[in-house]
Design a protein around this motif. Sequence first.
Motif, short mmCIF file in Angstrom:
data_model
loop_
_atom_site.label_atom_id
_atom_site.label_comp_id
_atom_site.label_asym_id
_atom_site.label_seq_id
_atom_site.Cartn_x
_atom_site.Cartn_y
_atom_site.Cartn_z
N VAL A 102 -2.23 0.69 6.49
CA VAL A 102 -0.78 0.61 6.71
C VAL A 102 -0.47 0.49 8.19
O VAL A 102 0.34 -0.35 8.62
N ARG A 103 -1.13 1.30 9.00
CA ARG A 103 -0.85 1.27 10.45
C ARG A 103 -1.31 -0.05 11.08
O ARG A 103 -0.64 -0.59 11.97
N SER A 157 0.84 -1.20 0.00
CA SER A 157 0.00 0.00 0.00
C SER A 157 0.87 1.25 0.00
O SER A 157 1.86 1.33 0.72
N ASN A 158 0.51 2.21 -0.85
CA ASN A 158 1.07 3.55 -0.72
C ASN A 158 -0.07 4.55 -0.84
O ASN A 158 -1.16 4.21 -1.28
N THR A 164 5.43 -0.21 1.73
CA THR A 164 4.88 1.07 1.30
C THR A 164 5.63 1.69 0.13
O THR A 164 5.22 2.71 -0.40
N SER A 195 -1.46 -2.98 9.62
CA SER A 195 -0.51 -4.01 9.22
C SER A 195 0.82 -3.85 9.96
O SER A 195 1.43 -4.84 10.39
N ALA A 196 1.25 -2.59 10.11
CA ALA A 196 2.52 -2.35 10.78
C ALA A 196 2.46 -2.71 12.27
O ALA A 196 3.41 -3.25 12.82
N HIS A 202 6.55 6.40 7.30
CA HIS A 202 5.83 6.86 6.11
C HIS A 202 4.54 7.59 6.50
O HIS A 202 4.27 8.70 6.01
N THR A 203 3.74 6.99 7.37
CA THR A 203 2.48 7.63 7.77
C THR A 203 2.73 8.85 8.64
O THR A 203 1.96 9.82 8.59
N ALA A 256 7.04 1.78 7.62
CA ALA A 256 5.63 2.12 7.40
C ALA A 256 5.17 3.22 8.34
O ALA A 256 4.48 4.17 7.93
N ILE A 288 4.26 -5.34 5.73
CA ILE A 288 3.66 -4.17 5.10
C ILE A 288 4.72 -3.46 4.27
O ILE A 288 5.78 -3.09 4.77
#
Length: 531
Positions: free
Chosen positions: A148-149, A118-119, A162, A151-152, A194-195, A191, A160
């Motif tokens: 994302v969160r 996912s991105n 990204t 999965s992380a 990234h978020t 991840a 996960i």
Amino acid sequence: MSAPHAADPSLYRERDVIPVRRALLSAIDKTGIVELATALNGAGVELVSTGNTARVLREAGLPVTEVSELTGFPESLGGRVKTLHPAVHAGLLADLRLEDHEQQLAELGIKPFELVISNLYPFAEAVASGAAPLEVVEQIDIGGPAMVRASAKNFANVAIVTSPDRYAEIADAVASGGTTLAFRTALARDAFRHTAGYDVAVATWLGDTLAPDDDSALPAWVGRTWQREASLRYGENSHQAAALFVSAGGNGIAQADQLGGKEMSYNNYVDADAALRAAYDFERPAVAIIKHANPCGIAVAGEGEEIADAHRKAHECDPTSAFGGVIAANRIVTLAMAQSVKPIFTEVIIAPDYEPEALELLQTKKDLRILKLQPGFELPTTEVKQLSGGMLLQESDRHFAPVSEWTLVAGEAAGDATLADLEFAWTACRAVKSNAILLASGGASVGVGMGQVNRVDSCELAVKRAGDRAAGSVAASDAYFPFPDGPEILIEAGIKAIVQPGGSIRDQLAIDTAKAAGVTMYFTGERHFFH
């Protein structure tokens, strides 16, 4: 506050290498997604995907189950709701080290995911494009970060990914039998970074555009993220570790392309940034030569002159100190300037671009670090200084009181040429560490006194460096003269005009000193301290 459930270590089964049987793909950036999905399919992985990604995979001839088939609920609200469903998030969050979670999934008829690709929506790109607020808001991703969160958080069970940069690694891991706990942990770390960066970008945009905190010129909250770009050999001194970090969307010395020479050092970056700051203070073609974050020389091209002339005049200010210095130009470096630079030992040269012949000539100097700025470079509007336990944030010092706002306090009004030199000196002295005195003539510095703990020493240093060139030049002081001894030193050296902020309770003493000598003096009403 207690956790949602007690974590009893005895209930958790060990899981290290986890085979990938089922993957969820939801990629806004489709780079490499077909190739990855092909590799996953070849390894027997079941592919589940959201609408657009599913369409791309199906067009590539790959079998794929759409999320809407999984949830029994269509994508809705213009795509705002698609993955926010228990059938998805239970499969992401189930901790299969716990028998209880495994049993609940079975009872619910939900299968877990071992891999998520996912991105997020291109929010930063939308802001940078100048899109209208309504369009920018639509690029604030909700389902993506949640997925994302989730999965992380569950990295014990789920990998996960990204970034397309990781696709080859994940394909190799799947083909080798599964992902390891160490790999999944590293992916989870990336991840969350990234978020975090995504959320900072959204919060910053909202505060800058739609909902400023208050009437202050500076925000009440500042969030920034940096990514390590390069490890440097050492820091300011050889016993200090150092690295270069870059900010998303940044455009400055950290993003410049290196076209030749040795790797950049910590001090090279510091001096190159100071040189840019000095050269880009001027609208006319300008060159600044910096050593230890202070100018050895600054000059602008005059009427009929070009950037090579600006470099020549800047170098003439202090050729001794310019040895091993850093050069910045605010125009394309021409062959003529490159020919002027080549004989001089220089650590770094930085400019918006180089003529092909100029670049070829400079590249013959194997140790010269040649940097090219990215298009659209501008000096930053704010500056940050780290403190123990916090930081200071200020607007960048980019205001220079125009000549029309100056006050003539002594002597005759300066002629056009002298006034032009005074204006140049007033702008150039901002690049000099305080206490700063800069002497100028013909659009170039001829003597610089910097970083002294009193203004008298700075005056003496500037005069000493200028030598015979002091006579007939003009002087700028970054702050007022608290006593007449500073102006006395300048006047004795033959300075014909002085520009300074004014504002001292003893201003009249400086004014009387200038009047008695027949020297022109202007007050600007602003100062330019630089620590």
